[in-house]
Design an enzyme around this catalytic site. Sequence first.
Site, short mmCIF file in Angstrom:
data_model
loop_
_atom_site.label_atom_id
_atom_site.label_comp_id
_atom_site.label_asym_id
_atom_site.label_seq_id
_atom_site.Cartn_x
_atom_site.Cartn_y
_atom_site.Cartn_z
N GLU A 16 5.69 41.02 27.10
CA GLU A 16 4.59 41.38 28.02
C GLU A 16 3.93 42.68 27.56
OE1 GLU A 16 6.08 41.22 32.11
OE2 GLU A 16 5.34 39.17 32.18
N GLY A 35 18.30 52.61 47.85
CA GLY A 35 17.40 52.06 46.84
C GLY A 35 16.35 51.19 47.50
N GLY A 61 14.06 49.28 46.08
CA GLY A 61 13.45 48.36 45.11
C GLY A 61 13.17 47.03 45.80
N TYR A 62 13.00 45.98 44.98
CA TYR A 62 12.67 44.67 45.53
C TYR A 62 13.75 44.20 46.51
CZ TYR A 62 9.01 44.24 42.02
OH TYR A 62 7.89 44.44 41.27
N LYS A 69 14.89 57.73 45.77
CA LYS A 69 14.54 59.02 45.14
C LYS A 69 13.03 59.22 45.06
CE LYS A 69 15.41 57.02 40.60
NZ LYS A 69 16.29 56.97 39.48
N ASP A 129 19.51 43.67 41.18
CA ASP A 129 20.06 43.76 39.82
C ASP A 129 21.49 44.29 39.77
OD1 ASP A 129 17.68 42.87 38.92
OD2 ASP A 129 17.07 44.69 37.86
#
Length: 686
Positions: A170, A8, A10-11, A36, A298
Site C-alpha cells: 500500500e 487503548g 484503537g479499533y 496516550k 491485535d
Amino acid sequence: MKRIVVLGGGYGGILTAKHLEKKFRKLDVKITLIDKNPYHTMLTELHEVAAGRVHEDSIKIYFEQVFAGRRIDFEMDEIHKIDFDNQKLISKNNEYPYDYLVIGTGCKPTFFGHDEYKEHVFTLWSLEDATLLHEHILQQFRNAAKEKDEEIRKQMLSFVVVGAGFTGVEMAGELAEYVPELCREYQVMREEVSIRLLDMAPRVLPTFPEKLSDNALKKLNKLKVECHTGSPCSNVTENSIQFGVDVIKSKTIIWTTGVEGSSLIDSMDDIEKKGRGRLVCNKYLQAEGKENVYVVGDNIFYIPEGEERPVPQMVENAENSSKLVAHNIIAEISEKDKKEYKPRFHGAIVSIGARKGLAQVGMPNMIVNIKNSFIALFIKHFINVVYFMQVLGWHKVWSYIKHEFFNTSNNRSMVGGLFSKKTPSIWTVPVRIWLGFMWFLQGLPKVINKISGGWDSYCTLNEFPATFENNGLVCSALGETMNFVNVSDMANNYDVPGTTFQNVKGFDKILTYINEFFAGLKPNVTTPGYGMSYNVLYVFDYYQQNFKWIGWLFAALEWMYHIFMNISEWFMNTIVTWVAPFFEFVLAIGELGVGILLILGLFTVLAASGSLILTIMVIVGSLFSYNGLFLSELFWYLVASIVLLNFGGNGHVLSLDYYVMPKVRGFLQKIPFIKKWYLYGEKVDS
Ligand SMILES: Cc1cc2nc3c(=O)[nH]c(=O)nc-3n(C[C@H](O)[C@H](O)[C@H](O)COP(=O)(O)OP(=O)(O)OC[C@H]3O[C@@H](n4cnc5c(N)ncnc54)[C@H](O)[C@@H]3O)c2cc1C
C-alpha cells in the site's frame, strides 16, 4: 460501583467502550477509556497521509467527540505498568484502579531482533510516523531540486520500502502515485526517482494466492515500482540497505516488515505471551490465568476451534472481539453465560494507489479473488464507512467521503478527479443572490395578498413560478382547477370523448379515472392521450363478458373503489376548504423567508435546503395537479438550490454566515442531544 477500564482506544478499544456503555447506560458501572493520544488513529489510512493524499486531520477521530453525551470517561495518559495483583494501571503520575480491564494496546513494528536498524529507518504504525515520513519525502525533493551532484541527488530520490506485505504494498503504490506530483512541483525528472519494494518472501503479498500476487506485481511495475523478492535485507545504515548481495543507497528506508506487541505488553512478565508479544487468551478472550482481564484486537493470541493459526491482526478481528468482550463482561456482572469467541473473517483488501486495489473476500467457504480493479477499493471504502458509522455516525462518514472523493488533488481518488474539481466559492455568490431574489418575488405578492385578504383568502396552490410573463395565465388556470369542489365534480366536468365519467361502470371507471390522471400530466390534454387505455378497456370488456369470476372481481374492486372515492372526496373537500389555504400561507411565508435568507447569505445551507424542498414540492404538485401545469423554469430553481447546498463552504463567502455561523456552531455543540448523535461536530471537517 464496578469500574471497567479499557486500555487503548484503537479499533478494538473504542468499540468495546461503546458497546459496554450502550448496555450499561442505566447501571451502576463506571467505564473509563485510557489512551496516550487524544484521538483515535485510523491506522489503515496511514499510507495516504505519508504519501500526501489526505491531510493528517482526516485520519484522527477525537475521543472527546466520540464519547460526548455518553457515560464514558476518557483519560489521556500513557500506562507504563499494569499491577494485576492490586488491579490497577500505573502511569507516570496516576494510578487507575479497575474491577475489569480490557487490554487493546495494539502493536508496534518489529525489527526481528535488529533494533539497531530502528534509528535509520521510517516506520508506519502511528500518525507521527506518517507525518514524519511525509515531511521527510518532501524534504528529499526540496533538497534534490537544488543538489547538483548526481550521485547525492540519486540517493535523495531513492525510496526503499522493506516488506512486501499489505502495508508495504500500500505504501509503495501510494508513493508511486505521489511521485509525478512531486516531480512537477519540484522540477525533478521522473526518471531520476526510484521506488524499490524489497522482501525476503518469494513474491509480493505472500499471504494472497499466487495469481493475485502476480497481478499486484504487474500493477506495481506499471507504477514504476521495482519489486525485488527472495532475499533478506541486512545491514541497514543511515544511507543504505543491503538486499542479498546488493547495497542500495537511499536516505528513505521505510520499514514495514511486520509487527509485534506494544511496548507495554513487551514490558510485562507476569502474563502469558506468544506469537511476537500477543497475550494468550481463553475462548472467552480472558487473558490466560487472569479472569477479570480481557483482550481485544491485535493483542489477542487465540486459535479458534478448528483453525490452525491464531486470529489475524486485522480490523475485523478488533471489531469482532470488541463485541464479544463487551458481551462477556456484561454477562459476568449480571451473572449470565459468557460466549465463546468464534470469529468469522471475510478476507482482506489491499489498495495499490488511490484508484485500484486487490482483494480476497467472501465467506470462509466461498472466497472470491478480485484482481486489480476499482471494485476492491469500492469494498474497502464501504467497509470503512460501516466502521465510521459505528464510531462517529454520519458526521464522520461525510468527512471521509469529502477527503476521499471531493477534496482530493491530482485526481488521486477511486473516481479520479471526477468529483473533486475545486471552484472558488465566490463564483456561487451571484447564483445565491439571484435565487434568493426569485424566491422573494414569488413570496412577497402572496404574503401581501394573504395579509390584506385573510390567510384563507386566495388559493395559490399552483401559482408557481409566478414569472412576470405567465402570472395572469397561471392564475386563470388555477382558478379553473380550484372551482372543482370535489373529485366527482372534477370527473363530471371532464368530458371523455364519446362518453362521460358517470356512464362508465365498475373497473372501467377506475381505468378511466387513471386515464384521466395520466392525461392530466400533460399540459395540453388532447384526445390521443386516451388511446392506450381504450385498448385496455376493450380487453377487459371481452373478459368480463366471457368469465363470470371476472365480474365478481370487478364488483369487489368497485366496492373498494367506492370506499376510496368516499374517503378521497372527504379528503379533497377538507383540502380545498381548509388545508390548502393554510398550506399555501405557510408556503408563501417559506418562499419569502428563503428568499431573504439567501440574499443575505444567512443560514445558507438551511435556506438552500428549503429552496430545494419547496421546488420539489411544487414539481411534484404540478405533476399531480389536475390541470397538469408544469413549467421547465422549475428546473432552474432545482439546480441552483443543489449548487448552494454548501459543498465546499460557499455559504461563508460574502455572507452573514461568515459572522453568524461560528457562534451558532459553538452554541449547537453544547447541546447534549446534538453531541450524542454526532449531528454537529468539530475537528473532523477536512
Ligand atoms: C498502515 C496500516 C495499514 C493497515 N491496513 C489494514 C487494512 O487494510 N485492513 C485491516 O484489517 N487492517 C489493517 N491494518 C491493521 C489494523 O490497523 C490493526 O489490526 C488494528 O489497528 C488493530 O486494532 P487495535 O485496537 O488492536 O489496536 P490499535 O488500533 O493499534 O490501537 C491501539 C491503541 O492503544 C493505544 N496505546 C498503546 N499503548 C498504550 C499505552 N501504554 N497507554 C495508553 N495507550 C496506549 C494507542 O495509542 C492506540 O490508540 C493496517 C495497519 C497499518 C499500520
